[in-house]
Design a protein around this motif. Structure first.
Motif, short mmCIF file in Angstrom:
data_model
loop_
_atom_site.label_atom_id
_atom_site.label_comp_id
_atom_site.label_asym_id
_atom_site.label_seq_id
_atom_site.Cartn_x
_atom_site.Cartn_y
_atom_site.Cartn_z
N ARG A 157 5.10 50.26 40.18
CA ARG A 157 4.97 51.15 39.03
C ARG A 157 4.25 52.45 39.42
O ARG A 157 4.55 53.52 38.88
N ALA A 158 3.31 52.35 40.34
CA ALA A 158 2.62 53.55 40.79
C ALA A 158 3.60 54.53 41.41
O ALA A 158 3.54 55.75 41.17
N MET A 159 4.55 54.03 42.22
CA MET A 159 5.54 54.90 42.85
C MET A 159 6.61 55.33 41.86
O MET A 159 7.08 56.47 41.89
N ALA A 160 7.01 54.42 40.95
CA ALA A 160 8.02 54.78 39.95
C ALA A 160 7.54 55.92 39.06
O ALA A 160 8.33 56.77 38.63
N SER A 161 6.23 55.97 38.80
CA SER A 161 5.70 57.01 37.92
C SER A 161 5.81 58.40 38.55
O SER A 161 5.64 59.41 37.85
N LEU A 162 6.09 58.48 39.85
CA LEU A 162 6.22 59.77 40.52
C LEU A 162 7.57 60.42 40.28
O LEU A 162 7.79 61.58 40.65
N ALA A 163 8.52 59.70 39.69
CA ALA A 163 9.85 60.26 39.44
C ALA A 163 9.73 61.42 38.46
O ALA A 163 9.00 61.35 37.47
N PHE A 164 10.44 62.53 38.77
CA PHE A 164 10.39 63.67 37.85
C PHE A 164 11.77 64.10 37.39
O PHE A 164 11.89 65.01 36.57
N GLY A 165 12.85 63.47 37.87
CA GLY A 165 14.18 63.76 37.37
C GLY A 165 14.48 62.96 36.11
O GLY A 165 14.15 61.78 36.02
N ARG A 166 15.07 63.58 35.11
CA ARG A 166 15.32 62.91 33.84
C ARG A 166 16.17 61.65 34.01
O ARG A 166 15.90 60.61 33.41
N ARG A 167 17.22 61.74 34.81
CA ARG A 167 18.10 60.58 34.99
C ARG A 167 17.38 59.45 35.71
O ARG A 167 17.51 58.28 35.34
N THR A 168 16.61 59.81 36.74
CA THR A 168 15.86 58.79 37.46
C THR A 168 14.85 58.10 36.55
O THR A 168 14.71 56.88 36.56
N ILE A 169 14.16 58.88 35.73
CA ILE A 169 13.18 58.32 34.80
C ILE A 169 13.88 57.37 33.83
O ILE A 169 13.38 56.28 33.53
N ALA A 170 15.05 57.78 33.33
CA ALA A 170 15.78 56.94 32.37
C ALA A 170 16.17 55.61 33.00
O ALA A 170 16.05 54.54 32.37
N VAL A 171 16.64 55.64 34.25
CA VAL A 171 17.04 54.40 34.94
C VAL A 171 15.82 53.51 35.17
O VAL A 171 15.86 52.29 34.89
N LEU A 172 14.73 54.08 35.65
CA LEU A 172 13.53 53.29 35.92
C LEU A 172 12.95 52.71 34.63
O LEU A 172 12.44 51.58 34.62
N ARG A 173 13.05 53.48 33.54
CA ARG A 173 12.56 52.97 32.27
C ARG A 173 13.43 51.81 31.79
O ARG A 173 12.92 50.80 31.26
N ALA A 174 14.75 51.93 31.99
CA ALA A 174 15.66 50.85 31.60
C ALA A 174 15.38 49.59 32.41
O ALA A 174 15.53 48.46 31.90
N LEU A 175 14.98 49.75 33.66
CA LEU A 175 14.65 48.61 34.52
C LEU A 175 13.22 48.11 34.30
O LEU A 175 12.79 47.17 34.97
N PRO A 226 3.60 51.25 31.40
CA PRO A 226 3.53 51.31 29.93
C PRO A 226 2.60 52.44 29.50
O PRO A 226 1.72 52.89 30.25
N SER A 227 2.78 52.89 28.28
CA SER A 227 1.97 54.01 27.77
C SER A 227 0.48 53.68 27.75
O SER A 227 -0.36 54.57 27.84
N ASP A 274 6.24 68.32 29.49
CA ASP A 274 7.07 67.30 28.86
C ASP A 274 6.24 66.04 28.63
O ASP A 274 5.75 65.43 29.59
N PRO A 275 6.10 65.59 27.39
CA PRO A 275 5.28 64.40 27.13
C PRO A 275 5.86 63.11 27.69
O PRO A 275 5.15 62.11 27.81
N ASP A 276 7.14 63.11 28.04
CA ASP A 276 7.78 61.90 28.55
C ASP A 276 7.64 61.74 30.06
O ASP A 276 8.10 60.75 30.62
N ARG A 277 7.03 62.71 30.73
CA ARG A 277 6.89 62.64 32.18
C ARG A 277 5.44 62.44 32.57
O ARG A 277 4.53 62.93 31.90
N HIS A 278 5.24 61.75 33.67
CA HIS A 278 3.90 61.66 34.24
C HIS A 278 3.78 62.60 35.43
O HIS A 278 2.80 63.36 35.54
N ARG A 301 -3.83 61.23 28.60
CA ARG A 301 -3.52 62.66 28.62
C ARG A 301 -4.66 63.47 28.03
O ARG A 301 -5.27 63.07 27.05
N PHE A 302 -4.95 64.63 28.67
CA PHE A 302 -5.89 65.61 28.15
C PHE A 302 -5.23 66.98 28.19
O PHE A 302 -4.43 67.26 29.08
N VAL A 303 -5.55 67.84 27.25
CA VAL A 303 -5.17 69.25 27.31
C VAL A 303 -6.46 70.06 27.24
O VAL A 303 -7.18 70.02 26.24
N GLU A 304 -6.76 70.74 28.35
CA GLU A 304 -8.05 71.43 28.49
C GLU A 304 -7.84 72.81 29.10
O GLU A 304 -6.81 73.09 29.73
#
Length: 316
Positions: A238-256, A261-262, A208-212, A267-270
């Motif tokens: 932000r380092a800890m927030a980036s560990l979220a992998f649930g869609r709802r959690t990510i949406a809330v953290l992004r709203a806050l 930031p991107s 998923d490109p929207d997840r870290h 990203r690499f694909v290898e």
């Protein structure tokens, strides 16, 4: 692709199923073993004790005049990942019965519950999937089904493991608090480029490109590595927030506006990915499929490579 030629019979003859009693049972609250034995009366079911290992149990199952034609496991992601490694070593298919807390690989394979997995086995539905292999320095490569991680997530898991007597939930709260106060970036070198990073995730297959934080793979047959790097330009929050992998959690953290930031993410694909790790003040640890590994505190080289068509799994 599905394969209609199962080496085991629908009644379980030829199957050796290992049940890991130490796996979390948040999904399978009732003991599934009585039902499994009724549906597969000819299978050999082995319940592992606290001092038993999957490696020893599989070695016994493959010895003698009647070795297992199929290996099965009832357990969490760590047990499933290790059994996948052993199934590959002995060149037999794997039956995965979800019995852990998250069951990331089972869910990615469409095995949401034990009944679905048993139906795939009885119907003889086998899929061939890609895996990855990870090694540190000159260590033996280990099979990976979902992801490898460096940095903030292994540090969090290390803290939670140290507080195992508190239970997963309370231990996780304490580990999160400790990580927020004391998370340390680590140095990496890749292709001659040096960087200070909060975390690195390497997923099996494009994700998923929207997840870290990629804990669960998105595809079964994609023989590539999807690498995400979080550069250490922002705060520990932000380092800890980036560990979220649930869609709802990510949406809330992004709203806050707590997600990084991107511009801080890369990203690499290898097909293969090697990285020199310089832990510095950070713990010299990494994680594969939820399993924490320690490495050389002075620095180590982590090697990950994708392996196509590497594992046969019963799946719908």
């Amino acid at each position: 692709m599905p394969d209609d030629h199962s080496p085991a019979r629908p009644d379980g003859r030829g199957l050796v199923l290992l049940a890991n009693s130490s796996a979390g049972q948040s999904v399978a609250r009732l003991d599934p073993l009585p039902g499994i034995r009724r549906r597969l009366p000819a299978a050999r079911v082995v319940e592992l004790g606290p001092d038993d290992t999957l490696d020893d149990a599989v070695a016994e199952a493959m010895a003698g005049d009647d070795p297992a034609a199929v290996l099965g496991v009832l357990g969490g992601d760590g047990s499933v990942s290790r059994m996948a490694h052993l199934a590959r070593r002995h060149d037999v298919p794997l039956l995965v019965l979800p019995g852990g807390t998250f069951n990331h690989f089972a869910r990615a394979a469409g095995l949401d519950d034990v009944d679905t997995a048993l139906a795939a086995f009885v119907d003889g539905r086998i899929r061939t999937v890609a895996v990855a292999e990870v090694s540190a320095d000159d260590g033996e490569p280990v099979t990976v089904l979902n992801a490898v991680s460096l940095g903030a997530y292994p540090q969090f898991l290390s803290e939670r493991t140290r507080r195992g007597n508190l239970g997963k939930w309370l231990g996780g709260v304490v580990a999160t608090w400790r990580a927020l106060r004391g998370a340390r970036p680590l140095g990496i070198v890749h292709d001659g480029r040096r960087a200070s990073v909060w975390s690195v995730f390497v997923s099996v297959g494009r994700n998923d490109p929207d997840r870290h934080a990629m804990m669960q793979r998105a595809r079964l047959a994609d023989p590539v590595l999807d690498v995400r790097i979080h550069h250490a330009r922002g705060s520990r929050v932000r380092a800890m927030a980036s560990l979220a992998f649930g869609r709802r959690t990510i949406a809330v953290l992004r709203a806050l506006r707590l997600m990084p930031p991107s511009s801080d993410l890369e990203r690499f694909v290898e097909a293969e990915w090697d990285i020199d790790v310089r832990p510095g003040d950070a713990p010299a640890v990494y994680v594969h499929d939820g399993e924490l590994e320690e490495a050389d505190p002075a620095g180590f080289t982590l090697r990950v490579r994708a392996v196509p068509d590497a594992l046969r799994v019963y799946a719908p």
